[in-house]
Design an enzyme around this catalytic site. Sequence first.
Site, PDB file in Angstrom:
ATOM      1  N   SER A  56      10.527   1.672  19.998  1.00 19.70           N
ATOM      2  CA  SER A  56      10.319   1.301  21.392  1.00 19.70           C
ATOM      3  C   SER A  56       8.920   1.757  21.810  1.00 19.70           C
ATOM      4  O   SER A  56       8.057   1.986  20.962  1.00 19.70           O
ATOM      5  CB  SER A  56      11.397   1.927  22.288  1.00 19.70           C
ATOM      6  N   ASN A  57       8.670   1.869  23.102  1.00 22.32           N
ATOM      7  CA  ASN A  57       7.369   2.304  23.608  1.00 22.32           C
ATOM      8  C   ASN A  57       7.547   3.058  24.911  1.00 22.32           C
ATOM      9  O   ASN A  57       8.674   3.255  25.381  1.00 22.32           O
ATOM     10  CB  ASN A  57       6.428   1.104  23.768  1.00 22.32           C
TER      11      ASN A  57
END
Length: 389
Positions: free
Chosen positions: A28-29
Site C-alpha cells: 500500500s502507500n
Amino acid sequence: MTNPLAGRRIVITAGPTLEAIDPVRFISNRSSGKQGYAIAEACAVLGANVVLVSGPTALNDPAGVETIRIESARDMLAAVEGALPADVFIAVAAVADWRPAEAHDKKIKGNKGEMAALPLVENPDILKTISQRTEARPGLVIGFAAETHDVEDHARQKLDRKGCDWIIANDVSGDVMGGDENAVAIVSRDDVWRSQRTSKSEIARLIAGRIADAVEETCRSGLARRLETVFAATNFGGTAMNTVDVRIKPLENYEGLALPAYETAQSAGMDLRAAVSEDVTIPPGEWRLIPVGIAIALPAGFEAQVRPRSGLAAKHGISCVNTPGTIDADYRGEIKVNLINHGKVDFTVKRGDRIAQMIVAPVTQAVWQVADTLDETERGSGGFGSTGV
C-alpha cells in the site's frame, strides 16, 4: 447560482489501495484520503450527486456523498465503472501500480536469512481506462499527480500519456501525504492554474469551484453535439433541458446518502433514496411511509411530484399509494414516500435504496369564472368510458 453543480454526477476516487500478499501482509502507500474526501464534500456542497470510491482510510464518510469502500485497484476500477455514467470523474486515489502475482491464503513463512521472491504484476490504470472510454466517457476527466520533483513537467507528460482533460499536480516531497495542507497546480492542455499552500479543505473548495466553472461548458457542449446529431437525423429542432434553482436541506437521517440527481442528461425524474435507520419490510397488500431525509424549498409557481420507479413496479410490484404525490412550493417538512406492495412476497427497503422518482414542474393555478352555461361539445356529459374502452 448557489448550487452550480446541481444535477451533475461526479465520481471521485480517494485514499490508497491495498494489495494483499497474504492474510497479514500487503502492499500500500501513505495516502490518507483527506484531499479526495474534501473534494467530494466540496462538490456535494455545490449541489453535485457525488459517488466516492474509497480505498482503506480512517476517515468518516463525507456528508451528502455516496461512499463505496474497496481495497484493491481492481475493485476500485470495477466500482468506478459501475458508478458511470457521470459528468465528471476525478482520480484522486493513490493507486498501487503493482500487486503480487498471487495473494496467498495463508501467511507466508519466512526462512531466517533468506528473502522470499515476490513476483509482481501490473495493476489496471484506472485514469487511463476511464479517459480512453469510447462509450460513457465523462465530459471532464481529471487525474492527480503526486510528484517529488519537476512537478508540472511530470503533470504535462501524464496528461498526454493518460488522455485525460486535467491533471492536478502536487508536490509530496514534504508532509502533504497524511498532512492537512497542500498546494496544487491544475494543468490542462491550454493553461496552468496554481494555488497557494493552504488547508486541504480550502484546496478542495477551489478545485470544486473551477470544476463548476468548467463542467457547464464541457457537459453542455457535449450535449449540444449529441442533440445536433439527433436533430439533423430526424429533421426537427429543440433545446437543452430547462433548469430551476431549488434549495435542498439534508436532514440528520440523510447523512452518508447521495442527493437526488438526474441519471442522464434528458432524465425528467430524480431518484429518491430511503433514509431509514433499519430495514423496513412491506408485506404483500400493505404500505409503509418511508422517509427520504430531505426538505426542499421550491420557487413560487413550481411543484414537485413523487412518482413510482418503473423498475420497482415491473420487477416487484412496488408502487406509491398516492401517485403522483404533490409537494407544494410552501411545504418545508421532510419528504416521505408512501410505498405499497402489490407483489406476492415481502419486499424489504434498505437504507440508500432508490425508492421513487421526484419531478419538478411548473404549476398553473385556475381562476374560477362562474357561468350559467358551458360550451357544448360532441362528448357532452359522457364519461367513465363513454368514449370507448
